[in-house]
Design a protein around this motif. Structure first.
Motif, PDB file in Angstrom:
ATOM      1  N   LEU A 297       0.120  12.469   8.996  1.00  0.00           N
ATOM      2  CA  LEU A 297       0.295  13.780   9.623  1.00  0.00           C
ATOM      3  C   LEU A 297       0.596  13.674  11.114  1.00  0.00           C
ATOM      4  N   SER A 298       0.199  12.549  11.717  1.00  0.00           N
ATOM      5  CA  SER A 298       0.454  12.364  13.148  1.00  0.00           C
ATOM      6  C   SER A 298       1.895  11.939  13.433  1.00  0.00           C
ATOM      7  N   GLY A 299       2.670  11.713  12.380  1.00  0.00           N
ATOM      8  CA  GLY A 299       4.080  11.382  12.556  1.00  0.00           C
ATOM      9  C   GLY A 299       4.418   9.914  12.413  1.00  0.00           C
ATOM     10  N   ILE A 300       3.443   9.079  12.157  1.00  0.00           N
ATOM     11  CA  ILE A 300       3.698   7.653  11.976  1.00  0.00           C
ATOM     12  C   ILE A 300       4.311   7.416  10.596  1.00  0.00           C
ATOM     13  N   ARG A 301       5.325   6.583  10.539  1.00  0.00           N
ATOM     14  CA  ARG A 301       5.997   6.274   9.261  1.00  0.00           C
ATOM     15  C   ARG A 301       5.146   5.245   8.509  1.00  0.00           C
ATOM     16  N   VAL A 302       4.193   5.750   7.767  1.00  0.00           N
ATOM     17  CA  VAL A 302       3.172   4.927   7.130  1.00  0.00           C
ATOM     18  C   VAL A 302       3.796   3.912   6.170  1.00  0.00           C
ATOM     19  N   GLU A 303       4.723   4.364   5.330  1.00  0.00           N
ATOM     20  CA  GLU A 303       5.311   3.469   4.338  1.00  0.00           C
ATOM     21  C   GLU A 303       6.053   2.314   5.000  1.00  0.00           C
ATOM     22  N   LEU A 304       6.776   2.607   6.098  1.00  0.00           N
ATOM     23  CA  LEU A 304       7.521   1.566   6.802  1.00  0.00           C
ATOM     24  C   LEU A 304       6.570   0.547   7.423  1.00  0.00           C
ATOM     25  N   VAL A 305       5.515   1.037   8.056  1.00  0.00           N
ATOM     26  CA  VAL A 305       4.547   0.140   8.705  1.00  0.00           C
ATOM     27  C   VAL A 305       3.870  -0.762   7.680  1.00  0.00           C
ATOM     28  N   ARG A 306       3.471  -0.187   6.551  1.00  0.00           N
ATOM     29  CA  ARG A 306       2.816  -0.985   5.516  1.00  0.00           C
ATOM     30  C   ARG A 306       3.777  -2.027   4.937  1.00  0.00           C
ATOM     31  N   THR A 307       5.036  -1.641   4.746  1.00  0.00           N
ATOM     32  CA  THR A 307       6.016  -2.582   4.216  1.00  0.00           C
ATOM     33  C   THR A 307       6.232  -3.745   5.178  1.00  0.00           C
ATOM     34  N   ILE A 308       6.336  -3.446   6.475  1.00  0.00           N
ATOM     35  CA  ILE A 308       6.499  -4.502   7.475  1.00  0.00           C
ATOM     36  C   ILE A 308       5.296  -5.441   7.464  1.00  0.00           C
ATOM     37  N   ALA A 309       4.105  -4.880   7.271  1.00  0.00           N
ATOM     38  CA  ALA A 309       2.896  -5.709   7.217  1.00  0.00           C
ATOM     39  C   ALA A 309       2.989  -6.723   6.074  1.00  0.00           C
ATOM     40  N   TYR A 310       3.461  -6.287   4.912  1.00  0.00           N
ATOM     41  CA  TYR A 310       3.589  -7.198   3.771  1.00  0.00           C
ATOM     42  C   TYR A 310       4.711  -8.216   3.980  1.00  0.00           C
ATOM     43  N   VAL A 311       5.782  -7.791   4.653  1.00  0.00           N
ATOM     44  CA  VAL A 311       6.867  -8.729   4.957  1.00  0.00           C
ATOM     45  C   VAL A 311       6.367  -9.833   5.887  1.00  0.00           C
ATOM     46  N   LEU A 312       5.630  -9.459   6.928  1.00  0.00           N
ATOM     47  CA  LEU A 312       5.086 -10.455   7.859  1.00  0.00           C
ATOM     48  C   LEU A 312       4.071 -11.357   7.170  1.00  0.00           C
ATOM     49  N   CYS A 313       3.283 -10.789   6.283  1.00  0.00           N
ATOM     50  CA  CYS A 313       2.317 -11.583   5.528  1.00  0.00           C
ATOM     51  C   CYS A 313       3.042 -12.618   4.665  1.00  0.00           C
ATOM     52  N   GLY A 314       4.120 -12.200   4.017  1.00  0.00           N
ATOM     53  CA  GLY A 314       4.902 -13.126   3.210  1.00  0.00           C
ATOM     54  C   GLY A 314       5.572 -14.197   4.047  1.00  0.00           C
ATOM     55  N   ALA A 315       6.068 -13.822   5.234  1.00  0.00           N
ATOM     56  CA  ALA A 315       6.695 -14.797   6.123  1.00  0.00           C
ATOM     57  C   ALA A 315       5.691 -15.850   6.564  1.00  0.00           C
ATOM     58  N   MET A 316       4.463 -15.424   6.861  1.00  0.00           N
ATOM     59  CA  MET A 316       3.422 -16.376   7.241  1.00  0.00           C
ATOM     60  C   MET A 316       3.074 -17.302   6.072  1.00  0.00           C
ATOM     61  N   ALA A 317       3.119 -16.770   4.852  1.00  0.00           N
ATOM     62  CA  ALA A 317       2.876 -17.602   3.676  1.00  0.00           C
ATOM     63  C   ALA A 317       3.975 -18.654   3.535  1.00  0.00           C
ATOM     64  N   GLY A 318       5.225 -18.248   3.795  1.00  0.00           N
ATOM     65  CA  GLY A 318       6.330 -19.199   3.744  1.00  0.00           C
ATOM     66  C   GLY A 318       6.176 -20.308   4.765  1.00  0.00           C
ATOM     67  N   LEU A 319       5.776 -19.952   5.975  1.00  0.00           N
ATOM     68  CA  LEU A 319       5.560 -20.958   7.022  1.00  0.00           C
ATOM     69  C   LEU A 319       4.414 -21.888   6.651  1.00  0.00           C
ATOM     70  N   ALA A 320       3.335 -21.319   6.124  1.00  0.00           N
ATOM     71  CA  ALA A 320       2.189 -22.138   5.715  1.00  0.00           C
ATOM     72  C   ALA A 320       2.591 -23.124   4.617  1.00  0.00           C
ATOM     73  N   GLY A 321       3.441 -22.683   3.690  1.00  0.00           N
ATOM     74  CA  GLY A 321       3.918 -23.561   2.631  1.00  0.00           C
ATOM     75  C   GLY A 321       4.731 -24.718   3.179  1.00  0.00           C
ATOM     76  N   LEU A 322       5.543 -24.446   4.202  1.00  0.00           N
ATOM     77  CA  LEU A 322       6.330 -25.506   4.826  1.00  0.00           C
ATOM     78  C   LEU A 322       5.437 -26.532   5.523  1.00  0.00           C
ATOM     79  N   VAL A 323       4.412 -26.034   6.228  1.00  0.00           N
ATOM     80  CA  VAL A 323       3.474 -26.939   6.902  1.00  0.00           C
ATOM     81  C   VAL A 323       2.757 -27.809   5.877  1.00  0.00           C
ATOM     82  N   LEU A 324       2.374 -27.208   4.763  1.00  0.00           N
ATOM     83  CA  LEU A 324       1.664 -27.946   3.715  1.00  0.00           C
ATOM     84  C   LEU A 324       2.560 -29.016   3.094  1.00  0.00           C
ATOM     85  N   ALA A 325       3.816 -28.671   2.818  1.00  0.00           N
ATOM     86  CA  ALA A 325       4.745 -29.647   2.240  1.00  0.00           C
ATOM     87  C   ALA A 325       5.065 -30.760   3.228  1.00  0.00           C
TER      88      ALA A 325
END
Length: 326
Positions: free
Chosen positions: A208-236
């Motif tokens: 209701l305050s005008g924040i694009r909730v769906e976009l923010v949540r989606t970006i959070a999951y994208v960043l989480c996935g990117a960090m998982a990809g980086l962690a996988g590279l470090v592990l390999a």
């Protein structure tokens, strides 16, 4: 005087994971001479790097009252995809640093893509985060096994090992610490970070305050996935091989690290530095158990018990303060 006391109390409460970590290290150093050896402390920091990268990404979705159970499988999928491409380019005799750069882009990109799918399933498909990421956990692991033929991949560029710290232990440690500082800045000093806390606190009011909730949540999951990809590279990179079964159950360690670091599974609470402190607490406890030859099964009991106690305390604290009723 009361205002100063309240400010000090809030500061101590906010930094309690770091305080607990420091006290724990002092106690274990007194108990065990082997624990306080320089080589052992370096080993703890080195081994924390993968979980540390995963937990700072996991924290972003936990702040929105979500969860990502797929980061372990996504890490394996991203590292396998990157390593297959690197192996092909290395055999084609492309320059080593070009091969590694392409591999890192592919690995982080695959992780981000998996995170994007998670985010869209949750925000557009209205699927609960637990179910959406559970499905991604199984799908990503299955794809990893398919593209690798369930075989370990060898033949990677020799200089790929620098990322995992095989030559210099401080490289993955610096990456993890740097990411924690970057995300700490994002969470405290940017509109995106404040939006994450607001969504976890009250998603309806935030919308209701005008924040694009769906976009923010989606970006959070994208960043989480990117960090998982980086962690996988470090592990390999640590062993210069890609294992299709890599990072199994790592998502549980990352979630536990966030909670031990003070994040609330109901959203709206937590910090990147505190989450990293939670990962260090887990690794320090496991390291001490290994030094004292305590059975691995008991290590799981200790970490699991600590997690349950902290979640119970978080719920009790919120009930007493009136934040939640049931």
């Amino acid at each position: 005087m009361s205002k100063e006391f309240s400010r000090v109390k809030r500061t101590i409460s906010r930094q309690s994971p770091l305080i607990i970590f420091a006290i724990l290290c002092i106690i274990l150093a007194v108990i065990s001479p082997d624990f306080r050896k320089y080589e052992n402390l370096i080993s703890v920091a080195y081994r924390t790097s993968v979980i540390g990268i995963l937990c700072v990404g996991e924290l972003l979705v936990i702040l929105t009252a979500g969860i990502d159970l797929s980061i372990g499988s996504v890490a394996a999928f991203a590292s396998m995809s990157a390593c297959l491409v690197m192996k092909y380019l290395h055999q084609a005799q492309y320059p080593g640093y070009f091969v590694i750069s392409i591999g890192m882009v592919i690995g982080i990109g695959c992780g981000a893509f998996a995170g994007l799918i998670n985010g869209l399933l949750i925000t557009r498909g209205k699927i609960p985060p637990f179910i959406a990421t559970l499905g991604m956990m199984m799908a990503a692991r299955g794809v990893t096994l398919v593209i690798s033929g369930a075989q370990t991949i060898f033949g990677l560029p020799p200089n790929f090992s620098w990322l995992g710290g095989t030559l210099y232990w401080w490289i993955p440690v610096s990456i993890t610490g740097g990411l924690a500082l970057i995300f700490a800045f994002i969470l405290t000093m940017t509109r995106f970070g404040r939006a994450l806390y607001a969504i976890g606190g009250n998603i309806t009011a935030t919308r209701l305050s005008g924040i694009r909730v769906e976009l923010v949540r989606t970006i959070a999951y994208v960043l989480c996935g990117a960090m998982a990809g980086l962690a996988g590279l470090v592990l390999a990179s640590r062993t210069s091989v890609a294992d299709p079964k890599a990072a199994e159950t790592y998502e549980l360690d990352a979630i536990a690290a966030c909670v031990i670091g003070g994040a609330s599974l109901m959203g709206g609470e937590g910090g990147a530095i505190s989450a990293l402190a939670g990962a260090l607490i887990i690794m320090v406890l496991r390291n001490f158990c290994n030094i004292e030859n305590i059975n691995t099964y008991w290590q799981q009991v200790f970490v699991g018990t600590l997690l349950v106690i902290l979640v119970f305390y978080d719920n009790l604290r919120k009930r007493l303060s009136g934040t939640i009723q049931n």
